[in-house]
Scaffold this motif. Sequence first.
Motif, PDB file in Angstrom:
ATOM      1  N   ALA A  39      30.448  53.136  80.504  1.00 59.92           N
ATOM      2  CA  ALA A  39      30.353  54.575  80.767  1.00 59.92           C
ATOM      3  C   ALA A  39      31.119  55.330  79.684  1.00 59.92           C
ATOM      4  O   ALA A  39      32.270  55.022  79.392  1.00 59.92           O
ATOM      5  CB  ALA A  39      30.928  54.904  82.140  1.00 59.92           C
ATOM      6  N   VAL A  40      30.472  56.299  79.071  1.00 64.26           N
ATOM      7  CA  VAL A  40      31.081  57.030  77.966  1.00 64.26           C
ATOM      8  C   VAL A  40      31.360  58.492  78.316  1.00 64.26           C
ATOM      9  O   VAL A  40      31.872  59.232  77.482  1.00 64.26           O
ATOM     10  CB  VAL A  40      30.194  56.965  76.695  1.00 64.26           C
ATOM     11  N   GLY A  41      31.064  58.898  79.535  1.00 64.50           N
ATOM     12  CA  GLY A  41      31.261  60.285  79.937  1.00 64.50           C
ATOM     13  C   GLY A  41      32.731  60.669  79.984  1.00 64.50           C
ATOM     14  O   GLY A  41      33.587  59.880  80.392  1.00 64.50           O
ATOM     15  N   THR A  42      33.016  61.874  79.523  1.00 61.99           N
ATOM     16  CA  THR A  42      34.385  62.388  79.552  1.00 61.99           C
ATOM     17  C   THR A  42      34.374  63.813  80.097  1.00 61.99           C
ATOM     18  O   THR A  42      33.323  64.431  80.230  1.00 61.99           O
ATOM     19  CB  THR A  42      35.023  62.410  78.150  1.00 61.99           C
ATOM     20  N   PHE A  43      35.559  64.308  80.391  1.00 62.97           N
ATOM     21  CA  PHE A  43      35.730  65.703  80.774  1.00 62.97           C
ATOM     22  C   PHE A  43      37.047  66.186  80.189  1.00 62.97           C
ATOM     23  O   PHE A  43      37.956  65.396  79.941  1.00 62.97           O
ATOM     24  CB  PHE A  43      35.706  65.873  82.307  1.00 62.97           C
ATOM     25  N   PRO A  44      37.160  67.485  79.938  1.00 62.56           N
ATOM     26  CA  PRO A  44      38.413  68.012  79.387  1.00 62.56           C
ATOM     27  C   PRO A  44      39.440  68.220  80.496  1.00 62.56           C
ATOM     28  O   PRO A  44      39.248  69.036  81.389  1.00 62.56           O
ATOM     29  CB  PRO A  44      37.991  69.347  78.769  1.00 62.56           C
ATOM     30  N   GLN A  45      40.527  67.450  80.441  1.00 59.62           N
ATOM     31  CA  GLN A  45      41.583  67.573  81.446  1.00 59.62           C
ATOM     32  C   GLN A  45      42.700  68.440  80.873  1.00 59.62           C
ATOM     33  O   GLN A  45      43.262  68.155  79.826  1.00 59.62           O
ATOM     34  CB  GLN A  45      42.119  66.202  81.850  1.00 59.62           C
ATOM     35  N   ARG A  46      43.018  69.513  81.595  1.00 59.11           N
ATOM     36  CA  ARG A  46      43.983  70.501  81.119  1.00 59.11           C
ATOM     37  C   ARG A  46      45.411  70.081  81.444  1.00 59.11           C
ATOM     38  O   ARG A  46      45.669  69.458  82.473  1.00 59.11           O
ATOM     39  CB  ARG A  46      43.690  71.856  81.761  1.00 59.11           C
ATOM     40  N   PHE A  47      46.334  70.457  80.554  1.00 60.00           N
ATOM     41  CA  PHE A  47      47.756  70.195  80.779  1.00 60.00           C
ATOM     42  C   PHE A  47      48.588  71.300  80.150  1.00 60.00           C
ATOM     43  O   PHE A  47      48.117  72.036  79.286  1.00 60.00           O
ATOM     44  CB  PHE A  47      48.174  68.833  80.223  1.00 60.00           C
ATOM     45  N   PHE A  48      49.832  71.418  80.610  1.00 55.33           N
ATOM     46  CA  PHE A  48      50.813  72.330  80.025  1.00 55.33           C
ATOM     47  C   PHE A  48      52.046  71.518  79.645  1.00 55.33           C
ATOM     48  O   PHE A  48      52.411  70.566  80.340  1.00 55.33           O
ATOM     49  CB  PHE A  48      51.227  73.422  81.018  1.00 55.33           C
ATOM     50  N   VAL A  49      52.701  71.909  78.553  1.00 60.04           N
ATOM     51  CA  VAL A  49      53.907  71.245  78.066  1.00 60.04           C
ATOM     52  C   VAL A  49      54.987  72.297  77.856  1.00 60.04           C
ATOM     53  O   VAL A  49      54.736  73.338  77.269  1.00 60.04           O
ATOM     54  CB  VAL A  49      53.646  70.511  76.725  1.00 60.04           C
ATOM     55  N   ASN A  50      56.200  71.990  78.332  1.00 62.80           N
ATOM     56  CA  ASN A  50      57.367  72.832  78.088  1.00 62.80           C
ATOM     57  C   ASN A  50      58.437  71.949  77.457  1.00 62.80           C
ATOM     58  O   ASN A  50      58.975  71.051  78.098  1.00 62.80           O
ATOM     59  CB  ASN A  50      57.876  73.448  79.395  1.00 62.80           C
ATOM     60  N   GLU A  51      58.729  72.207  76.172  1.00 63.78           N
ATOM     61  CA  GLU A  51      59.719  71.422  75.428  1.00 63.78           C
ATOM     62  C   GLU A  51      61.084  72.097  75.376  1.00 63.78           C
ATOM     63  O   GLU A  51      61.962  71.645  74.641  1.00 63.78           O
ATOM     64  CB  GLU A  51      59.226  71.210  73.988  1.00 63.78           C
ATOM     65  N   ALA A  52      61.279  73.158  76.155  1.00 63.44           N
ATOM     66  CA  ALA A  52      62.500  73.974  76.054  1.00 63.44           C
ATOM     67  C   ALA A  52      63.775  73.167  76.254  1.00 63.44           C
ATOM     68  O   ALA A  52      64.787  73.453  75.622  1.00 63.44           O
ATOM     69  CB  ALA A  52      62.440  75.120  77.060  1.00 63.44           C
ATOM     70  N   PHE A  53      63.742  72.173  77.116  1.00 65.34           N
ATOM     71  CA  PHE A  53      64.965  71.433  77.455  1.00 65.34           C
ATOM     72  C   PHE A  53      64.988  70.025  76.864  1.00 65.34           C
ATOM     73  O   PHE A  53      65.977  69.318  76.998  1.00 65.34           O
ATOM     74  CB  PHE A  53      65.110  71.327  78.979  1.00 65.34           C
ATOM     75  N   TRP A  54      63.914  69.614  76.234  1.00 60.35           N
ATOM     76  CA  TRP A  54      63.750  68.224  75.815  1.00 60.35           C
ATOM     77  C   TRP A  54      64.731  67.848  74.715  1.00 60.35           C
ATOM     78  O   TRP A  54      64.818  68.499  73.679  1.00 60.35           O
ATOM     79  CB  TRP A  54      62.329  67.992  75.339  1.00 60.35           C
ATOM     80  N   GLN A  55      65.452  66.769  74.959  1.00 61.64           N
ATOM     81  CA  GLN A  55      66.327  66.194  73.947  1.00 61.64           C
ATOM     82  C   GLN A  55      65.524  65.124  73.229  1.00 61.64           C
ATOM     83  O   GLN A  55      65.606  63.932  73.537  1.00 61.64           O
ATOM     84  CB  GLN A  55      67.589  65.623  74.593  1.00 61.64           C
TER      85      GLN A  55
END
Length: 158
Positions: A75-91
């Motif tokens: 199966a080669v079907g895909t869909f666009p999966q949305r995400f959000f990233v917040n790097e404000a605190f990332w060390q």
Amino acid sequence: TFLSSLFPACSFFFLLFEMPGRILRQIKERVRDVQLQKAKQQLLLLSRAATGRQPFHRVKEGRIQQQLDHFNRRAVGTFPQRFFVNEAFWQSPDGPVFLFIGGEGPIFEFDVLAGHHVDMAEEHGALLLALEHRFYGDSINPDGLKAENLADLSSQQA
């Protein structure tokens, strides 16, 4: 006849149960939108007062092409999966990653800006990610929600 005598009851049943359901969903969506807008405004005011910066500039939205069927190699079907990233605190690069997995509804940038998990991310220097559940919000397969594709909406595929 029996069916004609049931028809008014069926219409009444529809009006009694289906219409209020739609109206309640619309009210729920509107209340959620208003709550999100108020929370964003409060967050902006607090952030500007504390740092002089806008926190939304730190949030990035993206999409990954996710497989529709993880268990069929052909199966080669895909869909666009949305995400959000917040790097404000990332060390970076060794800080932990906190993943917020969306439920049965859309995710918002607010999901990586406020809440207990955000407080913990600040305390531990973590990267915040919010991933939208498949088939909800903007993470819908290209064919929409046709019945034959709903097999891909399962806990195993998620």
